[in-house]
Design an enzyme around this catalytic site. Structure first.
Site, PDB file in Angstrom:
ATOM      1  N   ARG A   1       0.678  14.864  -6.197  1.00 49.65           N
ATOM      2  CA  ARG A   1       1.466  13.812  -5.552  1.00 49.65           C
ATOM      3  C   ARG A   1       2.491  13.207  -6.511  1.00 49.65           C
ATOM      4  O   ARG A   1       2.287  13.169  -7.710  1.00 49.65           O
ATOM      5  CB  ARG A   1       0.547  12.711  -5.014  1.00 49.65           C
ATOM      6  CG  ARG A   1      -0.345  13.193  -3.893  1.00 49.65           C
ATOM      7  CD  ARG A   1      -1.301  12.131  -3.440  1.00 49.65           C
ATOM      8  NE  ARG A   1      -2.247  11.830  -4.511  1.00 49.65           N
ATOM      9  CZ  ARG A   1      -3.198  10.899  -4.415  1.00 49.65           C
ATOM     10  NH1 ARG A   1      -3.314  10.184  -3.315  1.00 49.65           N
ATOM     11  NH2 ARG A   1      -4.011  10.684  -5.414  1.00 49.65           N
TER      12      ARG A   1
ATOM     13  N   LYS B   1      -0.396   5.442  -9.137  1.00 50.28           N
ATOM     14  CA  LYS B   1       0.622   4.816  -8.282  1.00 50.28           C
ATOM     15  C   LYS B   1       1.289   3.664  -9.025  1.00 50.28           C
ATOM     16  O   LYS B   1       2.513   3.537  -9.030  1.00 50.28           O
ATOM     17  CB  LYS B   1      -0.006   4.304  -6.984  1.00 50.28           C
ATOM     18  CG  LYS B   1      -0.497   5.409  -6.077  1.00 50.28           C
ATOM     19  CD  LYS B   1      -1.175   4.849  -4.839  1.00 50.28           C
ATOM     20  CE  LYS B   1      -1.758   5.968  -4.002  1.00 50.28           C
ATOM     21  NZ  LYS B   1      -2.457   5.468  -2.804  1.00 50.28           N
TER      22      LYS B   1
ATOM     23  N   GLN C   1      -8.985   2.903   4.228  1.00 48.91           N
ATOM     24  CA  GLN C   1      -8.100   2.275   3.242  1.00 48.91           C
ATOM     25  C   GLN C   1      -6.817   1.769   3.906  1.00 48.91           C
ATOM     26  O   GLN C   1      -6.332   0.684   3.585  1.00 48.91           O
ATOM     27  CB  GLN C   1      -7.760   3.254   2.120  1.00 48.91           C
ATOM     28  CG  GLN C   1      -8.906   3.511   1.180  1.00 48.91           C
ATOM     29  CD  GLN C   1      -8.521   4.458   0.059  1.00 48.91           C
ATOM     30  OE1 GLN C   1      -7.356   4.671  -0.230  1.00 48.91           O
ATOM     31  NE2 GLN C   1      -9.522   5.020  -0.586  1.00 48.91           N
TER      32      GLN C   1
ATOM     33  N   GLU D   1      -0.029  15.446   2.002  1.00 58.59           N
ATOM     34  CA  GLU D   1      -1.350  15.903   2.428  1.00 58.59           C
ATOM     35  C   GLU D   1      -2.059  16.665   1.303  1.00 58.59           C
ATOM     36  O   GLU D   1      -1.421  17.398   0.546  1.00 58.59           O
ATOM     37  CB  GLU D   1      -1.186  16.805   3.661  1.00 58.59           C
ATOM     38  CG  GLU D   1      -2.426  17.454   4.156  1.00 58.59           C
ATOM     39  CD  GLU D   1      -3.396  16.479   4.805  1.00 58.59           C
ATOM     40  OE1 GLU D   1      -4.577  16.832   4.928  1.00 58.59           O
ATOM     41  OE2 GLU D   1      -2.994  15.366   5.185  1.00 58.59           O
ATOM     42  N   GLY D   2      -3.341  16.485   1.214  1.00 63.11           N
ATOM     43  CA  GLY D   2      -4.140  17.232   0.244  1.00 63.11           C
ATOM     44  C   GLY D   2      -3.748  16.973  -1.194  1.00 63.11           C
ATOM     45  O   GLY D   2      -3.636  17.902  -1.986  1.00 63.11           O
TER      46      GLY D   2
ATOM     47  N   THR E   1      -4.553  -0.609  -3.904  1.00 66.20           N
ATOM     48  CA  THR E   1      -4.790   0.769  -4.327  1.00 66.20           C
ATOM     49  C   THR E   1      -6.043   0.883  -5.179  1.00 66.20           C
ATOM     50  O   THR E   1      -6.506  -0.095  -5.766  1.00 66.20           O
ATOM     51  CB  THR E   1      -3.581   1.321  -5.115  1.00 66.20           C
ATOM     52  OG1 THR E   1      -3.763   2.717  -5.342  1.00 66.20           O
ATOM     53  CG2 THR E   1      -3.386   0.600  -6.443  1.00 66.20           C
TER      54      THR E   1
ATOM     55  N   CYS F   1     -13.796  11.348   4.451  1.00 63.08           N
ATOM     56  CA  CYS F   1     -12.992  10.668   3.443  1.00 63.08           C
ATOM     57  C   CYS F   1     -12.742   9.234   3.919  1.00 63.08           C
ATOM     58  O   CYS F   1     -13.037   8.896   5.056  1.00 63.08           O
ATOM     59  CB  CYS F   1     -11.680  11.401   3.172  1.00 63.08           C
ATOM     60  SG  CYS F   1     -10.500  11.333   4.525  1.00 63.08           S
TER      61      CYS F   1
ATOM     62  N   ASP G   1      -3.920  17.056  -8.625  1.00 61.85           N
ATOM     63  CA  ASP G   1      -3.183  16.047  -7.874  1.00 61.85           C
ATOM     64  C   ASP G   1      -1.696  16.298  -8.051  1.00 61.85           C
ATOM     65  O   ASP G   1      -1.145  16.068  -9.124  1.00 61.85           O
ATOM     66  CB  ASP G   1      -3.555  14.641  -8.359  1.00 61.85           C
ATOM     67  CG  ASP G   1      -3.068  13.542  -7.434  1.00 61.85           C
ATOM     68  OD1 ASP G   1      -2.117  13.773  -6.650  1.00 61.85           O
ATOM     69  OD2 ASP G   1      -3.635  12.437  -7.492  1.00 61.85           O
TER      70      ASP G   1
ATOM     71  N   ARG H   1       0.863  -1.185   0.000  1.00 66.43           N
ATOM     72  CA  ARG H   1       0.000   0.000   0.000  1.00 66.43           C
ATOM     73  C   ARG H   1       0.894   1.228   0.000  1.00 66.43           C
ATOM     74  O   ARG H   1       1.747   1.377   0.872  1.00 66.43           O
ATOM     75  CB  ARG H   1      -0.890   0.002   1.252  1.00 66.43           C
ATOM     76  CG  ARG H   1      -1.624   1.305   1.493  1.00 66.43           C
ATOM     77  CD  ARG H   1      -2.831   1.427   0.641  1.00 66.43           C
ATOM     78  NE  ARG H   1      -3.470   2.744   0.813  1.00 66.43           N
ATOM     79  CZ  ARG H   1      -4.366   3.220  -0.004  1.00 66.43           C
ATOM     80  NH1 ARG H   1      -4.756   2.506  -1.043  1.00 66.43           N
ATOM     81  NH2 ARG H   1      -4.892   4.386   0.191  1.00 66.43           N
TER      82      ARG H   1
END
Length: 170
Positions: A125, A151, A67, A89-90, A146, A62, A123, A46
């Site tokens: 990330r 990812k 998860q 975060e976020g 996921t 959320c 996004d 994960r």
């Protein structure tokens, strides 16, 4: 390039994990490992981004906490696996962006669209560090826990073999 900073064992309600703390020159990342994963194939994995609302405040707005729990339960059942915790975060925009976007999300739009409404990217990330951690742990291949195809794409782009995907939705 990641650097290993420290390591310890941690007891959770899902069993004992070894936590390894990494640093990439900007942020810390954590690998929670259960069992022996060195040289192993099809290791449950994960990759999880931080969520202050869910993990610190137990928000029900959320599903991040759920998860994480599902992933740890599946790893416990398998007897081995990895959770990689990234400080993103976020969706990589930070907690301020999350707070600013809430009024739009409550109107029924997706979180990503809500970020755009308040001037942030959908996004931001980056999962590259997760690939570096998996390489450091010498895992041959992973089965991802996921709901996010980005990812998987990032890991495979960086040389990690992904042999399967198991969704972690409720």
């Amino acid at each position: 390039m990641i650097v290993k900073l420290a390591e310890t064992n941690i007891k959770t309600k899902f069993g004992e994990f070894k936590e390894t703390l990494f640093y990439n020159g900007q942020k810390e990342s954590h690998a929670l490992v259960m069992g022996n994963v060195d040289g192993e194939e099809d290791v449950l994995c994960r990759v999880h981004s931080s969520c202050i609302f869910a993990h610190h405040f137990n928000s029900i707005e959320c599903d991040c906490r759920e998860q994480m729990e599902i992933s740890q339960q599946l790893i416990q059942k398998a007897g081995k696996g990895i959770v990689i915790w990234l400080e993103q975060e976020g969706k990589g925009n930070g907690h301020f962006a999350l707070i600013k976007s809430i009024e739009h999300k409550k109107k029924g739009i997706s979180q990503a669209e809500a970020y755009e409404k308040v001037g942030f990217i959908k996004d931001g990330r980056d999962f590259t560090v997760a690939a570096e951690i998996l390489d450091f742990l010498k895992v041959k291949s992973v089965k991802m826990l996921t709901n996010n195809p980005d990812k998987v794409k990032t890991l495979t782009t960086h040389g990690i073999t992904v042999t399967g995907i198991k969704k972690t939705e409720l």
